[in-house]
Design a protein around this motif. Structure first.
Motif, short mmCIF file in Angstrom:
data_model
loop_
_atom_site.label_atom_id
_atom_site.label_comp_id
_atom_site.label_asym_id
_atom_site.label_seq_id
_atom_site.Cartn_x
_atom_site.Cartn_y
_atom_site.Cartn_z
N THR A 17 -27.98 -1.84 -9.19
CA THR A 17 -28.59 -0.57 -8.80
C THR A 17 -28.45 0.40 -9.97
N ALA A 18 -29.52 1.10 -10.30
CA ALA A 18 -29.50 2.13 -11.34
C ALA A 18 -29.95 3.44 -10.73
N GLU A 19 -29.31 4.51 -11.17
CA GLU A 19 -29.66 5.85 -10.70
C GLU A 19 -30.12 6.69 -11.88
N ASN A 20 -31.05 7.60 -11.61
CA ASN A 20 -31.52 8.51 -12.64
C ASN A 20 -31.69 9.87 -11.98
N GLU A 21 -31.28 10.93 -12.66
CA GLU A 21 -31.35 12.27 -12.10
C GLU A 21 -32.77 12.82 -12.02
N GLN A 22 -33.73 12.14 -12.66
CA GLN A 22 -35.13 12.56 -12.60
C GLN A 22 -35.85 11.73 -11.54
N THR A 23 -36.90 12.30 -10.98
CA THR A 23 -37.67 11.59 -9.95
C THR A 23 -38.95 11.04 -10.56
N VAL A 24 -39.15 9.73 -10.40
CA VAL A 24 -40.36 9.10 -10.93
C VAL A 24 -41.59 9.65 -10.21
N ASP A 25 -42.73 9.58 -10.90
CA ASP A 25 -43.99 9.96 -10.28
C ASP A 25 -44.80 8.70 -9.96
N GLU A 26 -46.08 8.88 -9.66
CA GLU A 26 -46.93 7.76 -9.24
C GLU A 26 -47.16 6.73 -10.34
N ARG A 27 -46.79 7.04 -11.58
CA ARG A 27 -46.96 6.07 -12.68
C ARG A 27 -45.95 4.93 -12.60
N ALA A 28 -44.86 5.09 -11.88
CA ALA A 28 -43.84 4.04 -11.74
C ALA A 28 -44.30 3.07 -10.67
N VAL A 29 -44.88 1.94 -11.10
CA VAL A 29 -45.51 1.04 -10.14
C VAL A 29 -44.94 -0.38 -10.10
N ALA A 30 -44.05 -0.74 -11.03
CA ALA A 30 -43.56 -2.12 -11.07
C ALA A 30 -42.14 -2.16 -11.63
N VAL A 31 -41.46 -3.25 -11.32
CA VAL A 31 -40.16 -3.55 -11.91
C VAL A 31 -40.26 -4.97 -12.47
N VAL A 32 -39.90 -5.12 -13.75
CA VAL A 32 -40.00 -6.42 -14.42
C VAL A 32 -38.60 -6.88 -14.81
N VAL A 33 -38.33 -8.18 -14.68
CA VAL A 33 -37.04 -8.76 -15.07
C VAL A 33 -37.27 -9.85 -16.10
N HIS A 34 -36.38 -9.89 -17.10
CA HIS A 34 -36.44 -10.95 -18.11
C HIS A 34 -35.06 -11.17 -18.70
N PRO A 35 -34.82 -12.33 -19.33
CA PRO A 35 -33.54 -12.57 -19.97
C PRO A 35 -33.37 -11.62 -21.16
N VAL A 36 -32.16 -11.16 -21.40
CA VAL A 36 -31.89 -10.27 -22.53
C VAL A 36 -32.26 -10.94 -23.85
N ASP A 37 -32.00 -12.24 -23.97
CA ASP A 37 -32.26 -12.92 -25.24
C ASP A 37 -33.67 -13.48 -25.37
N LEU A 38 -34.51 -13.31 -24.36
CA LEU A 38 -35.90 -13.78 -24.42
C LEU A 38 -36.82 -12.67 -23.93
N VAL A 39 -36.82 -11.55 -24.62
CA VAL A 39 -37.49 -10.35 -24.13
C VAL A 39 -39.01 -10.49 -23.99
N ASP A 40 -39.61 -11.39 -24.72
CA ASP A 40 -41.05 -11.58 -24.58
C ASP A 40 -41.40 -12.45 -23.40
N ASN A 41 -40.40 -13.00 -22.75
CA ASN A 41 -40.60 -13.90 -21.62
C ASN A 41 -40.27 -13.21 -20.31
N LYS A 42 -41.16 -12.35 -19.85
CA LYS A 42 -40.98 -11.68 -18.57
C LYS A 42 -41.03 -12.74 -17.47
N ILE A 43 -40.00 -12.75 -16.63
CA ILE A 43 -39.89 -13.77 -15.59
C ILE A 43 -40.68 -13.40 -14.35
N ALA A 44 -40.42 -12.20 -13.85
CA ALA A 44 -41.00 -11.80 -12.58
C ALA A 44 -41.25 -10.31 -12.56
N CYS A 45 -42.19 -9.91 -11.69
CA CYS A 45 -42.58 -8.52 -11.56
C CYS A 45 -42.74 -8.21 -10.08
#
Length: 181
Positions: free
Chosen positions: A153-181
């Motif tokens: 879980t990550a917290e941020n003191e700012q509130t995202v707007d409508e541009r925040a539409v996806a969350v992507v996960v990938h290995p730290v050592d393979l940053v060009d290899n997005k696993i899932a969205c």
């Protein structure tokens, strides 16, 4: 789910890896600025003990399930999970829960500004063109436990707007290899 605890040396190494990760994941040819790390040492990359997005009082919750991306490396065909984002008076809280990962491997997730049909596009930034690290972006850094599960879980003191539409996960050592969205 296992908890992530890093020593000072480990955090320094992770921040160095993060600089490389951010530059590659963002598609930028410029490396992330790693000078003045004093303030960035305290940046929020997630806390497994934070209140999950679904439990934030008064939060406007959106959630979704991860979809596999064609850019995933081999061995990640069974990845699944959920991402939840709560907009609230105190800012934004994002929680991810992922299974089917490689045990003991470090992963990073980012809130993105385009839909999954476009692999998430660029990272969501509160100030577009600003810093590529929190608090201008929302990042979740975690290590998969022995069962291949990840939670953060990550917290941020700012509130995202409508541009925040996806969350992507990938290995730290393979940053060009997005696993899932």
């Amino acid at each position: 789910m296992g908890k992530n605890r890093y020593s000072g040396v480990r955090i320094g190494a992770l921040l160095l890896a993060l600089g490389v990760t951010l530059a590659a994941c963002s598609g930028s040819e410029e490396a992330a600025d790693t000078t003045g790390m004093g303030d960035e040492m305290a940046m929020n990359m997630g806390d497994p003990d934070a209140t999950p997005a679904s439990q934030v009082a008064g939060g406007e919750l959106v959630s979704g399930t991860f979809t596999l991306l064609d850019t995933r490396p081999s061995g990640y065909d069974d990845v699944s999970g959920t991402a939840e984002m709560a907009r609230h008076d105190g800012g934004t809280t994002v929680t991810i829960e992922v299974s089917g990962l490689q045990p003991g491997t470090e992963y990073i997730s980012h809130v993105h500004a385009e839909p999954c049909s476009n692999n998430g596009g660029p990272h969501y930034q509160f100030e577009v063109g600003g810093s590529e690290v929190p608090p201008n972006e929302i990042h979740l850094l975690f290590t998969a436990d022995e069962g291949g599960n990840g939670f953060m879980t990550a917290e941020n003191e700012q509130t995202v707007d409508e541009r925040a539409v996806a969350v992507v996960v990938h290995p730290v050592d393979l940053v060009d290899n997005k696993i899932a969205c």
